[in-house]
Write an enzyme that holds these catalytic residues in place. Structure first.
Site, PDB file in Angstrom:
ATOM      1  N   CYS F  56       0.851  -1.187   0.000  1.00  0.00           N
ATOM      2  CA  CYS F  56       0.000   0.000   0.000  1.00  0.00           C
ATOM      3  C   CYS F  56       0.890   1.243   0.000  1.00  0.00           C
ATOM      4  O   CYS F  56       1.821   1.345   0.819  1.00  0.00           O
ATOM      5  CB  CYS F  56      -0.910   0.000   1.224  1.00  0.00           C
ATOM      6  SG  CYS F  56      -1.864   1.532   1.404  1.00  0.00           S
ATOM      7  N   ASP F  63      -0.463  -5.934   0.035  1.00  0.00           N
ATOM      8  CA  ASP F  63      -1.724  -6.243  -0.638  1.00  0.00           C
ATOM      9  C   ASP F  63      -1.553  -7.521  -1.448  1.00  0.00           C
ATOM     10  O   ASP F  63      -0.460  -7.809  -1.930  1.00  0.00           O
ATOM     11  CB  ASP F  63      -2.129  -5.083  -1.567  1.00  0.00           C
ATOM     12  CG  ASP F  63      -2.578  -3.859  -0.790  1.00  0.00           C
ATOM     13  OD1 ASP F  63      -3.280  -4.017   0.228  1.00  0.00           O
ATOM     14  OD2 ASP F  63      -2.220  -2.743  -1.205  1.00  0.00           O
TER      15      ASP F  63
END
Ligand SMILES: [Ca+2]
Ligand SMILES: [Ca+2]
Ligand SMILES: [Ca+2]
Ligand SMILES: [Ca+2]
Ligand SMILES: [Ca+2]
Ligand SMILES: [Ca+2]
Ligand SMILES: [Ca+2]
Ligand SMILES: [Ca+2]
Ligand SMILES: [Ca+2]
Ligand SMILES: [Ca+2]
Ligand SMILES: [Ca+2]
Ligand SMILES: [Ca+2]
Ligand SMILES: [Ca+2]
Ligand SMILES: [Ca+2]
Ligand SMILES: [Ca+2]
Ligand SMILES: [Ca+2]
Lengths: 165, 165, 165, 165, 165, 165, 165, 165, 165, 165
Positions: F56, F63
């Site tokens: 992120c 992620d």
């Protein structure tokens, strides 16, 4: 080319008889049985009954469930068409989920005097919660009395995943 | 590059022989066996048979089932092509579900004299109810006699979810 | 930033070596092992091998299976790339399903001298029937000898649902 | 309207603190714990961690796994955000599957001194084979020492079906 | 056509009464019970509650879970509508997952004095990890005390597969 | 027994070369291509990439996504090992989901000059919400320009069912 | 009781003939056809072939796929046993995924001169990525030429969910 | 190693800020947006939101749904953390299912002025029936106005199978 | 409390008549029809028939399929019990898969003169390959003639996933 | 904190009123409607009704179905509790599957005068065959008249897989 003689099929009145009276009130008298031809070995028979419906005793609204019935026969087997009519007789009858499941078990014990029996009802949700009662029975004086205790003790340790859809 | 010599394959008449007589009447005589090459360790062999069909002894209507057969061999293994022909011989034969499953088990005990065997039939529904008989057997004088009791006692405690579709 | 030192990786010849000779005949000599760094606690390692294929010893037609191998190591672990080459060596080899599964187990016992091992083959159907052999082994003089008996006795009591599609 | 007082939440530094240093090297020091408020009854806490990734110690290629961690707390619970950071610290770390799973278990035993713990890693395939190591631990002098043996002995008798897609 | 008389339904105030006060703060006082009509045989009742939501005590963000509650009644059954209201009362209440699950169990033990009860919460993930606490209880002086130990010892040996989607 | 001659395989440097430098920073230069041998007929090639991970850009937290890439080649095909290394290069790179997916598409358009391409990312949830961006492209002056508009217009009309578990 | 006369079955040499030579090298000459008895109406025939395996042309490692073949016959149908032998002939043959799928389509066009055909290969992953090529063909001068364009344009807009397990 | 500069991230106040005020009343003002960096190509962004809950406006009982939101951005993207807070603001708000879904769409049109947007709510059942409203919007003067009509006209032609469990 | 008068039910001979002659040879004469009461609006009726079995015309071995039949009635509906008997008449009949499916469609066109009809057979595998023929028909001079072409052109663009288990 | 004012809720008599008369005979008069607050945009509302049951008009045996109802409202929405009571009124009513589905659609057209509506019934099998009728309607003079034709023409091209279990 038949596995059962006419004599062995004689007691069965409902199977092969389409002109049946469906009972709209709870009626255990419709249940029929026939002889177990394999008394030498214990074995299981299971009925899957996904078309069970009854009414709520408080509000009258319909309830729906899948009923699973498993038993180890002694001298008698339940005839499946009569079981269907029996379950149908709950259609307009009001009872709690817990009571329906116990009642079905007790009526089949009365009919069959089985070595073992269990009944599991899985009802659809009301208000976001569903209820699944399960009861069982093992005949006194047989090894199935202890087996019933064991099966209850280890019942449903892996609950199915439910998301209400 | 073969795991079995020609001698070891000698007793097998059906596998690799396409010109087979399919028997339209129940016939356990079609079953064939061959030698177990691993007698030093007990092990399981399972057959998944989703293409079983027979007739209802009362009404003549066709019944359909998946039959699961699991056994622990002693000296013999059942040849799979002959098992297929044997199950085919129920195609135009009339018998109750409970009788078919017990009969299959007994015929295989007769053929193989196995240490252990179990047969589970899962039939499609009639009138909204389906029936799943299960029977098993452990050879007297072996530890599989007690094992059979245990497996029966803990049979199917997590019934598959059925919705008739 | 490495969990194993170069010394600890020294015995491994195949992993990280792309120029490998694939053996087209059955060959247990390709199997390699390396040291177990956690001898203080028993634990399981499982291999899922859905890309197994061999030939029928009678007809030469190809057979396909998923092979599941689980073991409790003693001093040695099997190196996964060598296991892959070993399973590949069945590609053009003819053997019955029951023989393949027992052979794989025995070759790994020879290689690893494990505390426990089991091998389960789930083959695709031929003529509407599929065969799933399962064998296991517990090292004599350890608690895994009794464990092997128990695991065999309770093997596969909930057969997966098969419909041949 | 809070189930825990501020005092009871005092030791927790990471949850509710977004400005976190993610460690790119393996680092068990990031793990944090807090007090178990239910010491009167043994119970299980399970973490499902499908976003685990590490590197192969031989080739440097990335590995992916779902890690399942279950434990019975004694005096301490692991804080979930710190567990996330700990698992993140394997991201650029090279280790074999078998070593990762044992290492995670040992680090949590060190942190929590739990009554029982088990760790199961299910990795994605490389070269058509996937590896799923499983280890567990029961505290000496408690009933969980025997429980750990039992759980290992009956581990994974119904392997999930894998087809590499 | 009712399975329960008016007298047997008398204690139930919420079912069939739509004008209910939903409590927005945690409130075990909303729980109601009614008489068990089958005291002669032990049996299970399970509630599937996929619509549970609470708040995180640190950050205030909402948490979601499916709560599974299974119990063996002694003299009393919990009324399902009151259970729904009770679970609703966690809606704006802050507590850790582990605390919610233990609290629900203890409140139901207080209400029902059951022979056995277990509560399993399966929460949705935060930061890629989900937490599933499970606790149980067996009544002292009954066989369910030992049963609770057994069920805990064999809890969740086949974790469901989680991929966060 | 080869479908491609040595000459046809000459441009491929990564496949069959295990000593690869994994790039820890975003690097489209690792992408390689080879010649399409079927220019006479348009066809699709799809890559399923369930092992994508990035960071992120705001918080640095990892992620995870499955990336689906489908394209209709013109003169060139992307080599799959180089695609793997390219996707690996996002591992320690920070970007929003929407930006990753558009960037992957644009880099492949640059490399391959394909007739058509689409990229769909399905990310795991953060805070109870998951994000699935989808973009596509059709080469100007070909019928695939209109095809791209159509495919976008009818994109994902049957969203997969998501429950965050 | 036969739907086809002996004359209509005359051209078929492989079906019902177990003593078949399996070709270990790619060989389109094994393909056989027979007459379409329903030339008055266009219709589809689909083959599901989950047991396809070939070799990587660079590394020699085995590849596995499910091949789906759908076609609209003109005057000829492909005989399924010969199709099986044809697909078997890729067993020890090295080719890229994209080339295998195009080659299968072209060989069947050569054999059958069909109105329409499509071939979709879904391969198992290597290095965490799987490849699914799809090609199709419509006969010039028939409405199936435009149909082929349409089917390609709308191909696979709902990709199956892949997680490599 | 960042895909967005600090300047490009400047407008985002909630992501990376854990000390958030959750609004317990419906509040569209919490929604935030940021710039679309790919204005050159239309593309879709979908949010899967399985943790939506509101209240029934008549009875106050809680409702649960999965909300699927898909849109084609013009100049702005919605920030996901603010979307989460916005959906949270329905938690103690009473509205019909049909009204919730239309309201969410209109609030996002107001915020983003998107080219296209659709919102689909799939609610859990009440009294055995579940309700799934779906609405969409295409910006006047763009091709997405016609696209919205098409997507509505072909909406949900393959309803998912529902059995309330 | 009947939706159809006795007059409207008069033509139906098989439903409600259990003493039926099952025909063991292919016999389209058993098919019966009754009047469509909704001629004002076109609508679909689909039959799911998972219990179809026939014989291979070359080898005599049994074949199994699920047959899906969908049609738009004009003046007549097919009575479902007669359809069951008709499909039963293939039980001991030998025909290729492609011929069975076309024959079923043509017999129903002959009986019903429908506006539209389609028949899809999905057979179980033989030798690792399964065959799924599909044919359809639209009545000349109605809009269903063009509809049939469209449905054929877009047939089965998303083949179900098959793995032969 | 309400999305609808008391005035807007005024016409609704059944929701929030538990003392309801369930009608045991077919009765369209129980249906109620309320105002659509979003007349500016066409949208869909779908009802999933898995608890439908009626009787066979010939034999009196119970039938079970899931009914899916989707409509595009004009000025009115159907109130869901009244829909439940309406569907309940088929409980002891005898009608063919095809007639039930058409009747439900026509009664809702009469009540709501919707722009579009469709009704799909999926019934459980009788004698091994299940029947799924589907009908739809588009209001004359609106674009939904043509839309209804399109939706019918492309109805159910991907039939769900049925195996009667
Ligand atoms: Ca569910
Ligand atoms: Ca089912
Ligand atoms: Ca089913
Ligand atoms: Ca199936
Ligand atoms: Ca299957
Ligand atoms: Ca399958
Ligand atoms: Ca899989
Ligand atoms: Ca999942
Ligand atoms: Ca999931
Ligand atoms: Ca899910
Ligand atoms: Ca998968
Ligand atoms: Ca998978
Ligand atoms: Ca469901
Ligand atoms: Ca469900
Ligand atoms: Ca399968
Ligand atoms: Ca099914």
């Amino acid at each position: 080319m038949q596995g059962r003689t006419k004599a062995e099929l004689a007691g069965i009145s409902l199977l092969g008889n389409q002109a049946i009276d469906y009972k709209f009130g709870y009626d255990p008298a419709v249940l029929e049985s026939f002889a177990n031809k394999h008394p030498g070995n214990d074995y299981f028979v299971k009925f899957n009954c996904p078309e069970f419906t009854s009414l709520c005793p408080m509000t009258g609204q319909p309830d729906f469930a899948t009923i699973y019935i498993s038993y180890v026969p002694d001298k008698l087997l339940v005839e499946s068409k009569s079981l269907k009519l029996y379950l149908f007789s709950f259609r307009n009858h009001g009872d709690f989920h817990e009571d329906c499941v116990n009642k079905i078990m007790k009526d089949l014990v009365e009919l069959l005097d089985p070595k073992y029996i269990e009944v599991w009802g899985k009802f659809t949700p009301r208000g976001g919660i569903s209820i699944d009662p399960y009861c069982n029975y093992g005949k006194e004086g047989t090894k199935w009395q202890a087996a019933a205790e064991k099966r209850l003790m280890y019942h449903d340790m892996y609950p199915e995943i439910i998301n209400n859809r």
